[in-house]
Design a protein around this motif. Sequence first.
Motif, PDB file in Angstrom:
ATOM      1  N   ALA A  59     -21.615  27.538  24.821  1.00 57.13           N
ATOM      2  CA  ALA A  59     -22.123  26.088  25.131  1.00 57.13           C
ATOM      3  C   ALA A  59     -23.686  25.916  24.791  1.00 57.13           C
ATOM      4  O   ALA A  59     -24.104  25.027  24.338  1.00 57.13           O
ATOM      5  N   VAL A  60     -24.456  27.229  24.967  1.00 55.33           N
ATOM      6  CA  VAL A  60     -25.694  27.182  24.636  1.00 55.33           C
ATOM      7  C   VAL A  60     -25.834  26.968  22.972  1.00 55.33           C
ATOM      8  O   VAL A  60     -26.820  26.183  22.760  1.00 55.33           O
ATOM      9  N   ALA A  61     -24.984  27.724  22.423  1.00 53.13           N
ATOM     10  CA  ALA A  61     -24.979  27.630  21.168  1.00 53.13           C
ATOM     11  C   ALA A  61     -24.658  26.288  20.388  1.00 53.13           C
ATOM     12  O   ALA A  61     -25.211  25.858  19.282  1.00 53.13           O
ATOM     13  N   TYR A  62     -23.913  25.461  21.263  1.00 49.16           N
ATOM     14  CA  TYR A  62     -23.367  24.252  20.746  1.00 49.16           C
ATOM     15  C   TYR A  62     -24.449  23.120  21.285  1.00 49.16           C
ATOM     16  O   TYR A  62     -24.500  21.973  20.569  1.00 49.16           O
ATOM     17  N   SER A  63     -25.398  23.503  22.174  1.00 49.89           N
ATOM     18  CA  SER A  63     -26.181  22.491  22.841  1.00 49.89           C
ATOM     19  C   SER A  63     -27.598  22.304  21.934  1.00 49.89           C
ATOM     20  O   SER A  63     -28.387  21.485  21.872  1.00 49.89           O
ATOM     21  N   VAL A  64     -28.030  23.698  21.662  1.00 49.22           N
ATOM     22  CA  VAL A  64     -29.404  24.007  20.885  1.00 49.22           C
ATOM     23  C   VAL A  64     -29.666  23.158  19.856  1.00 49.22           C
ATOM     24  O   VAL A  64     -30.780  22.918  19.551  1.00 49.22           O
ATOM     25  N   PRO A  65     -28.531  22.938  18.672  1.00 52.45           N
ATOM     26  CA  PRO A  65     -28.887  22.249  17.539  1.00 52.45           C
ATOM     27  C   PRO A  65     -29.618  20.784  17.854  1.00 52.45           C
ATOM     28  O   PRO A  65     -30.479  20.473  16.946  1.00 52.45           O
ATOM     29  N   PHE A  66     -29.589  20.144  18.854  1.00 51.41           N
ATOM     30  CA  PHE A  66     -30.271  18.937  19.352  1.00 51.41           C
ATOM     31  C   PHE A  66     -31.750  19.404  19.405  1.00 51.41           C
ATOM     32  O   PHE A  66     -32.560  18.582  18.735  1.00 51.41           O
ATOM     33  N   PHE A  67     -32.069  20.477  20.003  1.00 54.66           N
ATOM     34  CA  PHE A  67     -33.587  20.810  20.111  1.00 54.66           C
ATOM     35  C   PHE A  67     -33.906  21.426  18.814  1.00 54.66           C
ATOM     36  O   PHE A  67     -35.260  21.308  18.505  1.00 54.66           O
ATOM     37  N   GLY A  68     -33.123  22.123  17.961  1.00 55.09           N
ATOM     38  CA  GLY A  68     -33.644  22.753  16.623  1.00 55.09           C
ATOM     39  C   GLY A  68     -34.120  21.476  15.660  1.00 55.09           C
ATOM     40  O   GLY A  68     -34.805  21.657  15.386  1.00 55.09           O
ATOM     41  N   GLY A  69     -33.349  20.301  15.831  1.00 53.51           N
ATOM     42  CA  GLY A  69     -33.465  19.162  14.910  1.00 53.51           C
ATOM     43  C   GLY A  69     -34.749  18.481  15.405  1.00 53.51           C
ATOM     44  O   GLY A  69     -35.512  18.092  14.642  1.00 53.51           O
ATOM     45  N   MET A  70     -35.103  18.194  16.907  1.00 54.70           N
ATOM     46  CA  MET A  70     -36.213  17.875  17.167  1.00 54.70           C
ATOM     47  C   MET A  70     -37.524  18.739  16.759  1.00 54.70           C
ATOM     48  O   MET A  70     -38.353  18.243  16.130  1.00 54.70           O
ATOM     49  N   LEU A  71     -37.258  20.023  16.872  1.00 57.02           N
ATOM     50  CA  LEU A  71     -38.490  20.971  16.390  1.00 57.02           C
ATOM     51  C   LEU A  71     -38.721  20.806  14.974  1.00 57.02           C
ATOM     52  O   LEU A  71     -39.863  20.794  14.769  1.00 57.02           O
ATOM     53  N   ALA A  72     -37.692  20.717  13.931  1.00 58.48           N
ATOM     54  CA  ALA A  72     -37.842  20.650  12.856  1.00 58.48           C
ATOM     55  C   ALA A  72     -38.559  19.383  12.439  1.00 58.48           C
ATOM     56  O   ALA A  72     -39.376  19.350  11.736  1.00 58.48           O
ATOM     57  N   ASP A  73     -37.916  18.153  12.896  1.00 57.56           N
ATOM     58  CA  ASP A  73     -38.287  16.856  12.618  1.00 57.56           C
ATOM     59  C   ASP A  73     -39.820  16.585  13.102  1.00 57.56           C
ATOM     60  O   ASP A  73     -40.494  15.786  12.576  1.00 57.56           O
ATOM     61  N   GLY A  74     -39.960  17.096  14.293  1.00 62.45           N
ATOM     62  CA  GLY A  74     -41.348  16.681  14.840  1.00 62.45           C
ATOM     63  C   GLY A  74     -42.474  17.411  14.953  1.00 62.45           C
ATOM     64  O   GLY A  74     -43.670  17.150  14.926  1.00 62.45           O
ATOM     65  N   TYR A  75     -42.095  19.044  14.743  1.00 65.30           N
ATOM     66  CA  TYR A  75     -43.394  19.738  14.812  1.00 65.30           C
ATOM     67  C   TYR A  75     -43.338  20.668  13.676  1.00 65.30           C
ATOM     68  O   TYR A  75     -44.581  20.825  12.999  1.00 65.30           O
ATOM     69  N   LEU A  76     -42.529  21.419  13.287  1.00 68.39           N
ATOM     70  CA  LEU A  76     -42.544  22.678  12.303  1.00 68.39           C
ATOM     71  C   LEU A  76     -42.166  22.406  10.856  1.00 68.39           C
ATOM     72  O   LEU A  76     -42.478  23.034   9.855  1.00 68.39           O
ATOM     73  N   GLY A  77     -40.997  21.431  10.717  1.00 69.80           N
ATOM     74  CA  GLY A  77     -40.604  21.214   9.565  1.00 69.80           C
ATOM     75  C   GLY A  77     -39.511  21.902   9.394  1.00 69.80           C
ATOM     76  O   GLY A  77     -39.065  22.837  10.162  1.00 69.80           O
ATOM     77  N   ASP A  78     -38.509  21.716   8.441  1.00 74.12           N
ATOM     78  CA  ASP A  78     -37.205  22.259   8.337  1.00 74.12           C
ATOM     79  C   ASP A  78     -37.424  23.996   8.014  1.00 74.12           C
ATOM     80  O   ASP A  78     -36.626  24.754   8.646  1.00 74.12           O
ATOM     81  N   TYR A  79     -38.147  24.263   6.942  1.00 73.11           N
ATOM     82  CA  TYR A  79     -38.231  25.644   6.605  1.00 73.11           C
ATOM     83  C   TYR A  79     -38.857  26.642   7.629  1.00 73.11           C
ATOM     84  O   TYR A  79     -38.239  27.610   7.949  1.00 73.11           O
ATOM     85  N   LYS A  80     -40.056  26.189   8.364  1.00 74.44           N
ATOM     86  CA  LYS A  80     -40.484  26.994   9.285  1.00 74.44           C
ATOM     87  C   LYS A  80     -39.579  27.040  10.564  1.00 74.44           C
ATOM     88  O   LYS A  80     -39.528  27.992  11.226  1.00 74.44           O
ATOM     89  N   THR A  81     -38.572  25.971  10.753  1.00 74.20           N
ATOM     90  CA  THR A  81     -37.928  26.090  11.993  1.00 74.20           C
ATOM     91  C   THR A  81     -36.611  27.084  11.564  1.00 74.20           C
ATOM     92  O   THR A  81     -36.195  27.612  12.501  1.00 74.20           O
ATOM     93  N   ILE A  82     -36.157  26.956  10.151  1.00 72.81           N
ATOM     94  CA  ILE A  82     -35.296  28.032   9.985  1.00 72.81           C
ATOM     95  C   ILE A  82     -35.687  29.495   9.968  1.00 72.81           C
ATOM     96  O   ILE A  82     -35.101  30.496  10.617  1.00 72.81           O
ATOM     97  N   LEU A  83     -37.183  29.717   9.750  1.00 75.11           N
ATOM     98  CA  LEU A  83     -37.594  31.126   9.956  1.00 75.11           C
ATOM     99  C   LEU A  83     -37.861  31.520  11.290  1.00 75.11           C
ATOM    100  O   LEU A  83     -37.628  32.461  11.685  1.00 75.11           O
ATOM    101  N   VAL A  84     -38.185  30.394  11.944  1.00 73.28           N
ATOM    102  CA  VAL A  84     -38.341  30.761  13.643  1.00 73.28           C
ATOM    103  C   VAL A  84     -36.777  31.142  14.287  1.00 73.28           C
ATOM    104  O   VAL A  84     -36.993  32.037  14.915  1.00 73.28           O
ATOM    105  N   GLY A  85     -36.031  30.409  13.787  1.00 71.59           N
ATOM    106  CA  GLY A  85     -34.693  30.590  14.424  1.00 71.59           C
ATOM    107  C   GLY A  85     -33.891  31.794  13.996  1.00 71.59           C
ATOM    108  O   GLY A  85     -33.582  32.540  14.907  1.00 71.59           O
ATOM    109  N   VAL A  86     -34.219  32.284  12.657  1.00 68.21           N
ATOM    110  CA  VAL A  86     -33.654  33.464  12.132  1.00 68.21           C
ATOM    111  C   VAL A  86     -34.549  34.609  12.679  1.00 68.21           C
ATOM    112  O   VAL A  86     -34.001  35.687  13.131  1.00 68.21           O
ATOM    113  N   PHE A  87     -35.865  34.784  12.439  1.00 66.27           N
ATOM    114  CA  PHE A  87     -36.679  35.984  12.815  1.00 66.27           C
ATOM    115  C   PHE A  87     -37.031  36.153  14.358  1.00 66.27           C
ATOM    116  O   PHE A  87     -37.101  37.293  14.656  1.00 66.27           O
ATOM    117  N   CYS A  88     -37.184  35.052  15.022  1.00 64.49           N
ATOM    118  CA  CYS A  88     -37.433  35.003  16.624  1.00 64.49           C
ATOM    119  C   CYS A  88     -36.282  35.077  17.230  1.00 64.49           C
ATOM    120  O   CYS A  88     -36.471  35.814  18.572  1.00 64.49           O
TER     121      CYS A  88
END
Length: 161
Positions: A76-105
């Motif tokens: 349930a957490v894994a399928y709910s987080v994409p909403f926040f991941g999209g907001m993080l990418a679109d509003g704050y970090l951008g696509d590439y940095k959000t991918i890096l944060v998701g993978v490495f952190c």
Amino acid sequence: DRPLLHTDANGNKYTYALNPLTYSVFLILVLELLERFSFYGLYMTQTNYLTGSYNDEWNADMTSMEAASLIALSTAVAYSVPFFGGMLADGYLGDYKTILVGVFCFYLPGIFLVASSTTPNWWLGTKYFNVEAYKLALLCLWPIGTGTVKAVVNIFGARQY
């Protein structure tokens, strides 16, 4: 000037690769392969693992209902987080940095904690099952990383055109 250099009305300069697929397709395919492999690998095996079906001496000593609830909550957490991941990418970090944060952190530390819980003396240096570290990995790190990458990686590939 570089090929595909674009300057907007405000004077901001944007450079684009001449052939974007050579730069992004490998990253996208590898991330999707690893994400799907680990997600379904964990999802399908963890209930048996947590209840002791594989090894009676090394398990979390959970009932099948407790293990199924933990796995369902993680999903349930894994399928709910994409909403926040999209907001993080679109509003704050951008696509590439959000991918890096998701993978490495989140994603890689979560996978590392789950993997280290299967071998007691390898990383944790204990002969007891560390349920708290396992729950941290399974409920927080791994699904947040999975959801963040899931939200952004396909959009990242589509924006290369």
